[in-house]
Enzyme design. Structure first.
Site, PDB file in Angstrom:
ATOM      1  N   ASP A 180      50.839  28.676  -7.775  1.00 24.49           N
ATOM      2  CA  ASP A 180      50.120  29.182  -8.929  1.00 24.49           C
ATOM      3  C   ASP A 180      49.711  27.951  -9.929  1.00 24.49           C
ATOM      4  OD1 ASP A 180      50.830  31.666  -8.458  1.00 24.49           O
ATOM      5  OD2 ASP A 180      52.646  31.361  -9.108  1.00 24.49           O
ATOM      6  N   LYS A 213      45.205  25.686  -7.193  1.00 28.21           N
ATOM      7  CA  LYS A 213      44.521  25.147  -5.893  1.00 28.21           C
ATOM      8  C   LYS A 213      43.234  25.826  -5.174  1.00 28.21           C
ATOM      9  CE  LYS A 213      48.138  26.881  -3.533  1.00 28.21           C
ATOM     10  NZ  LYS A 213      48.956  27.061  -4.843  1.00 28.21           N
ATOM     11  N   LYS A 239      40.556  26.555  -7.543  1.00 24.30           N
ATOM     12  CA  LYS A 239      39.751  26.035  -8.146  1.00 24.30           C
ATOM     13  C   LYS A 239      39.321  24.617  -7.795  1.00 24.30           C
ATOM     14  CE  LYS A 239      41.513  24.041 -12.355  1.00 24.30           C
ATOM     15  NZ  LYS A 239      41.587  24.038 -13.803  1.00 24.30           N
ATOM     16  N   ASN A 268      50.167  37.448   0.367  1.00 26.11           N
ATOM     17  CA  ASN A 268      51.372  37.442  -0.786  1.00 26.11           C
ATOM     18  C   ASN A 268      50.997  36.385  -1.660  1.00 26.11           C
ATOM     19  OD1 ASN A 268      51.661  35.233   1.008  1.00 26.11           O
ATOM     20  ND2 ASN A 268      54.025  34.952   0.687  1.00 26.11           N
ATOM     21  N   HIS A 323      44.383  33.268  -5.160  1.00 28.55           N
ATOM     22  CA  HIS A 323      43.904  32.001  -5.813  1.00 28.55           C
ATOM     23  C   HIS A 323      42.854  32.580  -6.807  1.00 28.55           C
ATOM     24  CE1 HIS A 323      44.848  29.244  -2.099  1.00 28.55           C
ATOM     25  NE2 HIS A 323      45.821  29.509  -2.961  1.00 28.55           N
ATOM     26  N   THR A 324      42.907  32.582  -8.077  1.00 25.97           N
ATOM     27  CA  THR A 324      41.860  32.633  -9.026  1.00 25.97           C
ATOM     28  C   THR A 324      40.997  31.633  -9.288  1.00 25.97           C
ATOM     29  OG1 THR A 324      43.737  34.218 -10.194  1.00 25.97           O
ATOM     30  CG2 THR A 324      41.903  33.781 -11.337  1.00 25.97           C
ATOM     31  N   THR A 351      57.218  39.326  -3.012  1.00 24.85           N
ATOM     32  CA  THR A 351      56.040  40.026  -3.198  1.00 24.85           C
ATOM     33  C   THR A 351      55.689  41.577  -2.688  1.00 24.85           C
ATOM     34  OG1 THR A 351      54.562  38.946  -1.443  1.00 24.85           O
ATOM     35  CG2 THR A 351      54.585  37.968  -3.697  1.00 24.85           C
ATOM     36  N   GLN A 390      50.860  28.939  -1.682  1.00 25.34           N
ATOM     37  CA  GLN A 390      52.311  29.024  -2.577  1.00 25.34           C
ATOM     38  C   GLN A 390      52.752  27.304  -3.013  1.00 25.34           C
ATOM     39  OE1 GLN A 390      52.847  30.688   0.725  1.00 25.34           O
ATOM     40  NE2 GLN A 390      52.447  32.701  -0.373  1.00 25.34           N
ATOM     41  N   LYS A 434      45.928  22.974 -16.249  1.00 27.82           N
ATOM     42  CA  LYS A 434      46.458  23.544 -17.473  1.00 27.82           C
ATOM     43  C   LYS A 434      46.749  22.994 -18.497  1.00 27.82           C
ATOM     44  CE  LYS A 434      46.694  28.224 -15.684  1.00 27.82           C
ATOM     45  NZ  LYS A 434      47.406  29.447 -16.032  1.00 27.82           N
TER      46      LYS A 434
END
Length: 345
Positions: free
Chosen positions: A15, A18, A20, A42, A45-46, A126, A177, A281
């Site tokens: 999380d 990766k 972007k 499971n 990628h956003t 998940t 992951q 972030k």
């Protein structure tokens, strides 16, 4: 013939952005292929594309930039979700026809695997049937992509694709992951069921000597999803979770938050032979206005974000022996303050 392969690997517990990074690299480099080399749906990628939030699961994010995208044999695949993901990409204006492929020896997640996984209460999986599919693979009784008629138009032989081409092959390998969830190197048994390290990429017909760069991806704070206790009982971590939208892109579960553990990140960087480090972030801690990390098992606090990133750079440059790039003169440590892109990568 393979000219080179680069690898993206998460050096925390997943999380970390990766997806972007994959989009940024496939946009700025001349890759011929983007390969997902581990995990299944499971993982998620956003990314942001044309002002739209897009969540990918099994298909590598190079597809966004029109790069031939392959689900490798180190993955396990839910066929129904695969076709659903293709449809969602197309609805978001991303072309997939003639660009998405599945290695013919990729193993399949069955409904039986999902039903069995749904009963898990110990690990906090998940519930996607991931572990059960890998178990049957190694028990030599699994179903493979080449056994599924619906997948026939998407099948590809990785050796033929990478080693018999008349043109130079340049591959971006996209992991799933994170290293702290690796089946061998994570906090067992609170791990995933596959390998989350850079070396796993070579299981997809890629010779180790062809690995050029390894991009380690982290966040400026740590997160974890699962049943073990990870988040301290302090309000600041709930604030970080809300500011960082720390909810799983696959399950929607709230991620537990904590300060960055620099010691374990250094271990992961060295284990994976990372040549680059991308810390995402950073904008979240800047928004919260509180800065800390663990180093040598002690909590270190900072007055501002510049002091924190400066210390991370100094320690990582000293303690991570492979963190250098012999191919360009670009810096090898990037701190990203944008939810959408990795600046200057």
């Amino acid at each position: 013939m393979i000219e080179y392969a680069d690898v993206i690997v998460d050096v925390r517990a997943g999380d970390c952005g990766k997806g972007k990074v994959s989009v940024a690299l496939t946009k700025s480099n001349k890759y011929t292929h983007c390969l997902r080399f581990s995990g299944s749906n499971n993982a998620g990628h956003t990314i942001y594309h044309n002002n739209k939030k897009i969540i990918g699961h099994a298909i590598p994010m190079g597809i966004v930039n029109g790069v031939k995208s392959i689900i490798g044999c180190g993955c396990v695949l839910n066929v129904e979700q695969f076709f659903k993901e293709i449809k969602e990409l197309e609805l978001n204006g991303i072309k997939t026809e003639g660009l998405v492929f599945v290695s013919k020896n990729t193993h399949i997640i069955t409904q039986q695997h999902i039903d069995e996984d749904s009963k898990d209460t110990k690990i906090g999986t998940t519930k996607k049937g991931n572990g059960q599919a890998y178990r049957d693979k190694y028990d030599r009784k699994g179903l493979r992509a080449q056994d599924v008629p619906e997948l026939k138009p998407y099948l590809i032989d990785l050796y033929e694709e990478f080693h018999t081409s008349d043109t130079k092959v340049r591959i971006l390998c996209e992991g799933a992951q994170g290293f702290e969830l690796d089946i061998d190197w994570g906090d067992y048994p609170y791990v995933t069921s596959s390998h989350c390290n850079a070396g796993s990429a070579t299981l997809n017909a890629i010779p180790p000597k062809k690995i050029r760069n390894v991009y380690a991806v982290a966040k400026l704070y740590d997160t974890y999803v699962g049943n073990k206790k990870f988040q301290p009982n302090e309000p600041i971590f709930d604030q970080i979770a809300i500011a960082g939208n720390e909810f799983g892109s696959t399950t929607g579960r709230k991620r537990q938050c904590n300060w960055l553990n620099l010691d374990s990140m250094i271990r992961a960087i060295n284990h994976n032979g990372a040549t680059h480090l991308i810390v995402n972030k950073c904008d979240i801690l800047k928004q919260i206005g509180q800065y800390a990390l663990f180093y040598r098992n002690k909590l270190v606090e900072f007055k501002d974000i510049n002091s924190m990133t400066k210390m991370i750079s100094s320690i990582v440059e000293t303690d991570c022996e492979y963190l250098s790039n012999n191919h360009t003169h670009k810096p090898t440590i990037f701190f990203s303050f944008s939810p959408e892109i990795v600046e200057n990568l």
